[in-house]
Design a protein around this motif. Sequence first.
Motif, PDB file in Angstrom:
ATOM      1  N   UNK A  76     -20.468  -4.642  20.591  1.00 53.01           N
ATOM      2  CA  UNK A  76     -21.533  -5.496  20.043  1.00 53.01           C
ATOM      3  C   UNK A  76     -21.287  -5.972  18.611  1.00 53.01           C
ATOM      4  N   UNK A  77     -20.513  -5.235  17.841  1.00 54.09           N
ATOM      5  CA  UNK A  77     -20.174  -5.719  16.490  1.00 54.09           C
ATOM      6  C   UNK A  77     -18.771  -6.320  16.457  1.00 54.09           C
ATOM      7  N   UNK A  78     -18.238  -6.570  17.653  1.00 54.25           N
ATOM      8  CA  UNK A  78     -16.844  -7.027  17.725  1.00 54.25           C
ATOM      9  C   UNK A  78     -16.739  -8.383  18.425  1.00 54.25           C
ATOM     10  N   UNK A  79     -15.562  -8.935  18.331  1.00 47.68           N
ATOM     11  CA  UNK A  79     -15.306 -10.194  19.007  1.00 47.68           C
ATOM     12  C   UNK A  79     -13.860 -10.166  19.515  1.00 47.68           C
ATOM     13  N   UNK A  80     -13.468 -11.204  20.218  1.00 48.52           N
ATOM     14  CA  UNK A  80     -12.143 -11.214  20.845  1.00 48.52           C
ATOM     15  C   UNK A  80     -11.458 -12.554  20.598  1.00 48.52           C
ATOM     16  N   UNK A  81     -10.152 -12.519  20.484  1.00 52.62           N
ATOM     17  CA  UNK A  81      -9.367 -13.762  20.448  1.00 52.62           C
ATOM     18  C   UNK A  81      -8.181 -13.588  21.384  1.00 52.62           C
ATOM     19  N   UNK A  82      -7.884 -14.655  22.118  1.00 56.38           N
ATOM     20  CA  UNK A  82      -6.749 -14.622  23.044  1.00 56.38           C
ATOM     21  C   UNK A  82      -5.492 -15.054  22.288  1.00 56.38           C
ATOM     22  N   UNK A  83      -4.414 -14.306  22.495  1.00 57.14           N
ATOM     23  CA  UNK A  83      -3.156 -14.583  21.805  1.00 57.14           C
ATOM     24  C   UNK A  83      -2.035 -14.826  22.824  1.00 57.14           C
ATOM     25  N   UNK A  84      -0.910 -15.311  22.329  1.00 58.36           N
ATOM     26  CA  UNK A  84       0.255 -15.430  23.210  1.00 58.36           C
ATOM     27  C   UNK A  84       0.953 -14.074  23.299  1.00 58.36           C
ATOM     28  N   UNK A  85       0.325 -13.167  24.005  1.00 58.62           N
ATOM     29  CA  UNK A  85       0.893 -11.836  24.192  1.00 58.62           C
ATOM     30  C   UNK A  85       0.643 -10.907  23.012  1.00 58.62           C
ATOM     31  N   UNK A  86       1.056  -9.650  23.174  1.00 58.73           N
ATOM     32  CA  UNK A  86       0.911  -8.653  22.119  1.00 58.73           C
ATOM     33  C   UNK A  86       1.617  -9.102  20.845  1.00 58.73           C
ATOM     34  N   UNK A  87       2.825  -9.641  21.013  1.00 61.10           N
ATOM     35  CA  UNK A  87       3.649 -10.030  19.863  1.00 61.10           C
ATOM     36  C   UNK A  87       2.876 -10.934  18.915  1.00 61.10           C
ATOM     37  N   UNK A  88       2.251 -11.970  19.461  1.00 61.32           N
ATOM     38  CA  UNK A  88       1.504 -12.863  18.582  1.00 61.32           C
ATOM     39  C   UNK A  88       0.294 -12.169  17.972  1.00 61.32           C
ATOM     40  N   UNK A  89      -0.301 -11.241  18.709  1.00 60.17           N
ATOM     41  CA  UNK A  89      -1.440 -10.508  18.169  1.00 60.17           C
ATOM     42  C   UNK A  89      -1.062  -9.791  16.887  1.00 60.17           C
ATOM     43  N   UNK A  90       0.024  -9.033  16.942  1.00 62.80           N
ATOM     44  CA  UNK A  90       0.465  -8.300  15.754  1.00 62.80           C
ATOM     45  C   UNK A  90       0.893  -9.267  14.657  1.00 62.80           C
ATOM     46  N   UNK A  91       1.602 -10.311  15.060  1.00 63.42           N
ATOM     47  CA  UNK A  91       2.105 -11.284  14.079  1.00 63.42           C
ATOM     48  C   UNK A  91       0.952 -11.948  13.326  1.00 63.42           C
ATOM     49  N   UNK A  92      -0.106 -12.288  14.049  1.00 68.86           N
ATOM     50  CA  UNK A  92      -1.244 -12.945  13.410  1.00 68.86           C
ATOM     51  C   UNK A  92      -1.973 -12.007  12.453  1.00 68.86           C
ATOM     52  N   UNK A  93      -2.140 -10.755  12.857  1.00 72.80           N
ATOM     53  CA  UNK A  93      -2.811  -9.787  11.989  1.00 72.80           C
ATOM     54  C   UNK A  93      -2.028  -9.604  10.687  1.00 72.80           C
ATOM     55  N   UNK A  94      -0.715  -9.452  10.819  1.00 77.57           N
ATOM     56  CA  UNK A  94       0.094  -9.264   9.614  1.00 77.57           C
ATOM     57  C   UNK A  94       0.091 -10.526   8.763  1.00 77.57           C
TER      58      UNK A  94
END
Lengths: 487, 487
Positions: free
Chosen positions: B180-198
């Motif tokens: 409920x205090x969170x949200x989601x974003x779709x990425x191009x796989x795990x790799x992009x997820x980590x890359x975007x966070x960094x």
Amino acid sequence: MIFSSFVFNKEEPIYLQIENYIKDMIKDGMVVNNGKLPATRELGKLLNVSRNSVITAYENLKCEGVVYTIKGKGTFISIKKFINEDGWKVKWEERTNSYGKLAEKLDIVKHEISWEKNLISFKSISPDGNLFDMDEFKKAFLNRISIEGHKILNYGYAKGYKPLMEYLLEYMNGKGIQTNNKDIIITNGFTEGLEMLLTAYTNPGDKIICENPTHNTSIKIMKVHGLDIVGVNMKQDGIDVEELEDKLKLGGIKFGYLIPSYHNPTGIVITGEKRYQVYNIFKKYNVPIIEDGFNEELLYNSTHISPLAALDKGGSGVVYIGSFSKILFPGIRVGWIVGDKKIIETLESVKRCKNIHTSFLDQGILYEYLKSGAFEKHVKKVRKSYKERYEFALECINKYIKPTFIYGEGGLHIYIGIDGVNSRELLQKCYKRNVIFTPGDIFTVDNTGKNTLRLGLSRLTLEEIEEGIKIIGECLEEYRNIGRIGL
Amino acid sequence: MIFSSFVFNKEEPIYLQIENYIKDMIKDGMVVNNGKLPATRELGKLLNVSRNSVITAYENLKCEGVVYTIKGKGTFISIKKFINEDGWKVKWEERTNSYGKLAEKLDIVKHEISWEKNLISFKSISPDGNLFDMDEFKKAFLNRISIEGHKILNYGYAKGYKPLMEYLLEYMNGKGIQTNNKDIIITNGFTEGLEMLLTAYTNPGDKIICENPTHNTSIKIMKVHGLDIVGVNMKQDGIDVEELEDKLKLGGIKFGYLIPSYHNPTGIVITGEKRYQVYNIFKKYNVPIIEDGFNEELLYNSTHISPLAALDKGGSGVVYIGSFSKILFPGIRVGWIVGDKKIIETLESVKRCKNIHTSFLDQGILYEYLKSGAFEKHVKKVRKSYKERYEFALECINKYIKPTFIYGEGGLHIYIGIDGVNSRELLQKCYKRNVIFTPGDIFTVDNTGKNTLRLGLSRLTLEEIEEGIKIIGECLEEYRNIGRIGL
């Protein structure tokens, strides 16, 4: 739930210990919301205690709202009770770096008036989906899947799906680009192409030259990479070559970013001798050009324009970024970079760091669609359709707005300037009457262009175009009569 | 070709002027290779000169190899002659920045032995495509296309395709994560997820803690972002919590990156109390955790493991990156990030800078596939199939290799250590006998792990598994007998 590790103490009543154990498990996140508890008889046996102790524990938990019962189904966890409002709070807004901050600040989706129902929106330059041939698309999917089978759904190569790469290289060759010393990489659209190049070849503080105005997304990408953007003003036939040379002379420029073939937002096409001149100036100062092949396919008045990359015979000074996103299926995000072999070799590794590769399924479908001949038919169809809207819009603009200047040679939008008008103020007025457009200042690198605006036409009917432009004209009239006071 | 702008001078013969004009056009890249020249009669008329002058010009050009004739078809340009070998050469290899250089240096595809035909390769942990249900996939495509029509092929939202976002949030909720205090974003796989966070939350020089060893792609992504990686050694039940606290105590740590549920490469699952302990230590020092949900779906021995994110009730300290890429269709590149709303808000803008959004077509198909129930069936099927290979491989390893230790609880690979062995030297021997695996040093942040190796099983048959492991055992025997000399 793990009850097996449960050890009773001798001080507290059994039922209370069971209650607390279940609460602890919930607090520790070891159970799932709506998870089922063992039946009372079962748990009693498991823990070697009387069933009554379990019943009491469950009843108490029910009173506290920690569990609930569904008749005939059992007892279930409700973690709501335990949502810890004093949880671990990280102040993420203070942890964003300059990339993150700029990305948000420059995100027009977050800061500009966006599409709503009943608005006539001249903002979009996305293609008109009604023109997509869905049957051909489905056919392309089924054909490619039947040829490739499950292979196309597994990991592929970072550079791209080979048949598509070869097809596009040939396509680029057809535009006059000598490809024997070059290679290609498939990207997730133009945006990723530019982003990857800047990732691998620029450092914060580097200078990059571009046309002013230019594509707003490109400005954003350059800014989040911390680049120092050097704008060169546009003349009616394209970038001002004298100013360009003056700025290159100063030295220290890392790249030029140009949209020579159908400039966004102005729509200007650099032709003939001037194309060669622009290329030669960059070459003279050894500043490589990133060429944005934006919408080359939609030129209405010229049958063929050689990209700058085509002038670079035997050379490696021009990197070309291509995309069909303004014509075909932008939702699948496929673009490409053609450049020197060494560039592509580096970008291949960069791509593996970013997202491994672009969807092989999407690449496969696009390839099948292109090679089937459906693409050529489609380009003819959309050219005709957009040209009709474009020419009609020109008429309407001359009739209702009478701007100071109109730039461009077709495509999906028209760029106009109106002396004495602040297009953001005009937009406010139009918005009240359910018409919106893109104010021109977002395309400039120096906060100018305030008297300009871009009208995207691709998703509007002729009726909407006329009605919208008429309203803009009326708002302009009002604006001129009562000026800012009327806001 | 534009002959209309052609102006003759009075000094040179007409045919020579025509010749030179055509050559200049080629040099300037204004014509396409194999482009057709006007017929001689036509050009004569156009230029208002005798046809004979044109014929002479064409003949001379033919002799020089600048044009060629196809009988009955006409005369065509051959630009080969004009490829300028002294073209503009940019030394791209000298222009790459540290990101580009590191991306290449750390690209295992470029530096490690790769798959060839006839090799038994224990390198891959990609899913076995033979297990994909292609009929269900096609059905998912056709259903979704018939529901969404052309809309799914046009531009969509940066955060993702709404039905998929909602489905995955619910899926995360089912894992015990309070959303409920969170949200989601779709990425191009795990790799992009980590890359975007960094990209959005770290700066070069920032410290990040991770398990040592850990996922090699993650090490690469952290390194290209210039991060200072602080490794914490693994014990048999997961990360060493004492060492972890010692290193957090020193301060200045920006993030923790953990794979708590099915660690890569060791396969270790952090369970029970220790999970809570790890979470609490990070919380104590207010260092947010990036949780890699790698392969949670493939745990064979546990029915349910709450992610660390599930312990973070009401908090915002854990950011979860998910992906089905080791189970389902990695070729379509769909992953996701679940985190605090503010994070997702920022990442939404970051995504727009990177590639606008992940393919809506792929998201749509995945959603349809998930909701149809095909996914659950598939997970059951692959679990069974991979478990069989895993258990059989364990037997073979104990029989033929007898390693010092075997780590892990299932999944697509087995991680082993053999005292006194350098796994790269062993690999050289095995490669000669057509067997390859991943040497363990690439998973470490401090160049240790030299006596370890990872055996990926997902794409091998039982026969290949036995044969390959037997060969590794034989090579090991040889290695021990004659040591490095035998290389």
